[in-house]
Design a protein around this motif. Structure first.
Motif, short mmCIF file in Angstrom:
data_model
loop_
_atom_site.label_atom_id
_atom_site.label_comp_id
_atom_site.label_asym_id
_atom_site.label_seq_id
_atom_site.Cartn_x
_atom_site.Cartn_y
_atom_site.Cartn_z
N THR A 127 0.85 -1.27 0.31
CA THR A 127 -0.04 -0.10 -0.07
C THR A 127 0.69 1.16 0.30
O THR A 127 0.26 2.52 -0.55
CB THR A 127 -0.63 0.10 0.88
N ILE A 172 -4.21 -4.83 -0.96
CA ILE A 172 -3.12 -3.48 -0.35
C ILE A 172 -4.50 -2.12 -1.08
O ILE A 172 -4.97 -1.51 -1.29
CB ILE A 172 -2.55 -2.76 -1.70
N ASN A 173 -5.76 -2.68 -0.35
CA ASN A 173 -7.15 -1.52 -0.82
C ASN A 173 -8.00 -2.35 0.25
O ASN A 173 -8.38 -3.85 0.12
CB ASN A 173 -7.72 -1.71 -2.00
N GLN A 216 -3.16 -1.78 6.47
CA GLN A 216 -3.52 -1.00 4.34
C GLN A 216 -3.12 0.49 5.00
O GLN A 216 -2.09 1.61 4.03
CB GLN A 216 -4.63 -1.10 4.15
N ALA A 227 -0.71 3.09 3.61
CA ALA A 227 -0.99 4.38 2.87
C ALA A 227 -0.25 5.82 3.53
O ALA A 227 0.23 6.60 3.03
CB ALA A 227 -2.25 4.52 2.19
N ASN A 259 -10.84 2.64 -2.90
CA ASN A 259 -9.69 2.16 -1.64
C ASN A 259 -9.21 3.56 -0.64
O ASN A 259 -9.06 4.94 -1.04
CB ASN A 259 -8.39 2.69 -2.84
N ARG A 307 -5.76 4.28 0.11
CA ARG A 307 -4.85 5.50 -1.16
C ARG A 307 -5.20 6.52 -0.66
O ARG A 307 -4.88 7.15 -0.31
CB ARG A 307 -5.32 4.90 -2.11
#
Length: 235
Positions: free
Chosen positions: A16, A66-67, A92, A96, A191, A194
């Motif tokens: 991530t 990763i989400n 994650q 981020a 996401n 993110r």
């Protein structure tokens, strides 16, 4: 050999962080106002290629979610346990934030850079939207794009998919497609992690609008997971 949960945690954390650093970095450092000017298409490919790269780097360790939207979807369709899913999501979000922090350190090395003026690739709607799209448009876009993205993830990683070895490429390219269409609307999240990383460091409006980029992707993920489980179920 069975992979332990600590390895999975660090794989998701690292993956991530790379996604945010390279994806958001393409917008901040090499985007339209950057040094090389890769433009919208370049930014779209940066996000997609980040997923492809990480899929083959850590996919065999953690599955390369990763989400949080993907992790939540996997829990709903029964491919992972809730407890493990929570650990994934924590990793994650931490990844981020770390990726956004690294991006800020690098971007700040250029004279004239301002987090207020240049940002960290955070998402937004209304006046904060790249194309000044409304809250309603942003919510619908994020929910639908996440639905499409998760549909590709579920299908590409299905045990019945004979092209499973190409899953990372299919998933990465679907993210490129989504960004090509969605960047003008919200900058594209699909996401929550993110969005959380850059927003926390950017502050102000990015934090005020962050709820949409958590709620809409999760809504799209849940709807897709339910659709997959009860309409396209493998069993």
């Amino acid at each position: 050999m069975k992979t332990n949960i600590l390895s999975k945690f660090f794989a998701e954390f690292l993956g991530t962080a790379v996604l945010v650093l390279m994806g958001c970095g393409s917008a901040v450092i090499a985007g339209p106002n950057g040094t090389t000017g890769v433009g919208l298409l370049g930014i779209a490919f940066a996000f997609g290629l980040s997923v492809v790269a990480m899929a083959y780097a850590i996919g065999h360790i953690s599955g390369c979610h990763i989400n949080p939207a993907i992790t939540i979807g996997m829990v709903i369709v029964g491919r992972m346990k809730t407890g493990e899913g929570i650990i994934y999501i924590i990793a994650q979000i931490a990844g981020a934030i770390t990726g956004a922090g690294l991006l800020l350190l690098i971007a700040s090395g250029k004279e004239g850079y301002s987090i207020v003026a240049n940002g960290l690739g955070q998402n937004g709607y209304g006046l904060s939207s790249p194309g000044h799209y409304s809250l309603q448009a942003g919510f619908i876009a994020e929910a639908i794009f996440t639905f499409i993205f998760l549909l590709v993830v579920f299908g590409a990683t299905s045990t019945k998919n004979i092209y499973g070895s190409f899953a990372g490429i299919a998933i990465g390219l679907s993210l490129v497609l989504i960004h090509i269409v969605g960047i003008p609307v919200t900058g594209v999240s699909v996401n929550p992690a993110r969005s959380i990383g850059p927003a926390l460091l950017s502050g102000a409006t990015a934090i005020d609008q962050l709820w949409l980029f958590i709620v809409a992707p999760i809504a799209g993920s849940v709807f897709c997971a339910i659709t997959w489980r009860y309409i396209f179920a493998e069993d």
